[in-house]
Structure formats: structure tokens, C-alpha cells
Design a protein around this motif. Structure first.
Motif, mmCIF file in Angstrom:
data_model
loop_
_atom_site.group_PDB
_atom_site.id
_atom_site.type_symbol
_atom_site.label_atom_id
_atom_site.label_comp_id
_atom_site.label_asym_id
_atom_site.label_seq_id
_atom_site.Cartn_x
_atom_site.Cartn_y
_atom_site.Cartn_z
ATOM 1 N N UNK A 134 0.613 -1.096 0.142
ATOM 2 C CA UNK A 134 0.254 0.005 0.012
ATOM 3 C C UNK A 134 0.751 1.258 -0.049
ATOM 4 N N UNK A 135 1.896 1.173 -0.280
ATOM 5 C CA UNK A 135 2.756 2.129 -0.308
ATOM 6 C C UNK A 135 2.572 3.282 -1.094
ATOM 7 N N UNK A 136 1.805 2.999 -2.200
ATOM 8 C CA UNK A 136 1.594 3.914 -3.319
ATOM 9 C C UNK A 136 0.324 4.645 -2.990
ATOM 10 N N UNK B 25 -4.051 8.630 -1.025
ATOM 11 C CA UNK B 25 -5.496 9.240 -0.787
ATOM 12 C C UNK B 25 -6.252 8.152 -1.102
ATOM 13 N N UNK B 26 -7.441 8.029 -0.133
ATOM 14 C CA UNK B 26 -8.607 7.096 -0.190
ATOM 15 C C UNK B 26 -9.659 7.846 -0.536
ATOM 16 N N UNK C 298 -8.243 3.817 -3.909
ATOM 17 C CA UNK C 298 -6.916 4.135 -3.405
ATOM 18 C C UNK C 298 -5.867 4.683 -4.447
ATOM 19 N N UNK C 299 -5.396 5.791 -4.444
ATOM 20 C CA UNK C 299 -4.207 6.285 -5.429
ATOM 21 C C UNK C 299 -3.263 7.232 -4.687
ATOM 22 N N UNK C 300 -2.665 7.939 -5.742
ATOM 23 C CA UNK C 300 -1.529 8.606 -5.316
ATOM 24 C C UNK C 300 -2.042 10.201 -5.590
ATOM 25 N N UNK C 301 -3.454 10.252 -6.195
ATOM 26 C CA UNK C 301 -3.898 11.807 -6.068
ATOM 27 C C UNK C 301 -4.919 11.982 -5.294
ATOM 28 N N UNK C 302 -4.836 13.202 -4.709
ATOM 29 C CA UNK C 302 -5.934 13.864 -4.031
ATOM 30 C C UNK C 302 -7.033 14.066 -5.133
ATOM 31 N N UNK D 59 -6.161 4.201 -8.590
ATOM 32 C CA UNK D 59 -5.408 2.840 -9.042
ATOM 33 C C UNK D 59 -6.032 1.548 -8.479
ATOM 34 N N UNK D 60 -6.534 1.547 -7.357
ATOM 35 C CA UNK D 60 -6.780 0.521 -6.659
ATOM 36 C C UNK D 60 -8.452 0.678 -6.269
ATOM 37 N N UNK D 61 -9.216 -0.513 -6.382
ATOM 38 C CA UNK D 61 -10.542 -0.511 -6.280
ATOM 39 C C UNK D 61 -11.038 -1.672 -5.404
#
Length: 122
Positions: free
Chosen positions: A28-30, A33-34, A98-102, A110-112
């Protein structure tokens, strides 16, 4: 690999409350933002709320402001969506992402998770 698993959905009457949880695991390091999104019958997937890793920065769609609260635990591994004063129009499948951008845009995530059903009856 990252896994997101939602829970806490169910059926409630209008005016009731539910608390959704999204547990993250794996690499989950990347995920900085959720967000929560929802898909209602006959509609496109829509943004609901987002929180940054710090939990300090949050954003909500206008229709849930003052009723929903997004938060995350200290470790940042679980994200919650407290939903109060629920309305029939809140009925949808709710997804965490979840992903790297707000962002309020689903394509930025990226992740769902697989989603959890929320049904609000009048």
C-alpha cells in the motif's frame, strides 16, 4: 498487490445511519489518498468523499456534506465512511478506491474494492 475490501453496507430506513469500512492490505505504499464512490441504478459511478493520507484534507460531494464523514485510522490502513441522515437517493453500491492523487475523478484512482450495497428505504 493491493487489496481493498469494503464492509458495513446494509439496508436502513431513511434517517438512519451506516458506517462503511475499507480495509487495505498488500503493498500500500503508493496509496496516499482514499476515496469513496457510489454507483446507483441507472447512473454513472459518482464521487462521494476523499481523504488524504494525513486525514487532514478531505472533500465531499455537495449532496452528502454535513451528513457523511470520511476518516482513516492512525495507521492509514482502514478508511471509514460514516453516513448519517441517510436518504433513499443514497441507495447505491459503494466502492472504496486508493491512489496517489487527491482527486474527485475515478480515473485518478489505481486500486478499487468490490463494493458494498447500501439500500435506504423511505
Amino acid at each position: 498487490q493491493v487489496q481493498l475490501v469494503e464492509s458495513g453496507g446494509g439496508s436502513v430506513q431513511a434517517g438512519g445511519s451506516l458506517r462503511l469500512s475499507c480495509a487495505t492490505s498488500g503493498r500500500t505504499s503508493g496509496i496516499y489518498n482514499m476515496g469513496w464512490f457510489r454507483l446507483a441504478p441507472g447512473k454513472e459511478r459518482a464521487f462521494v468523499a476523499v481523504t488524504a493520507l494525513s486525514g487532514i484534507s478531505t472533500a465531499y460531494t455537495d449532496s452528502v456534506k454535513g451528513r457523511f464523514t470520511i476518516s482513516r485510522d492512525n495507521a492509514g490502513n482502514t478508511v471509514y465512511l460514516q453516513m448519517n441522515s441517510l436518504k433513499p437517493e443514497d441507495t447505491a453500491v459503494y466502492y472504496c478506491a486508493g491512489g496517489p492523487k487527491f482527486s474527485v475523478v475515478s480515473l485518478d484512482y489505481t486500486y478499487w474494492g468490490l463494493g458494498t450495497q447500501v439500500t435506504v428505504s423511505s
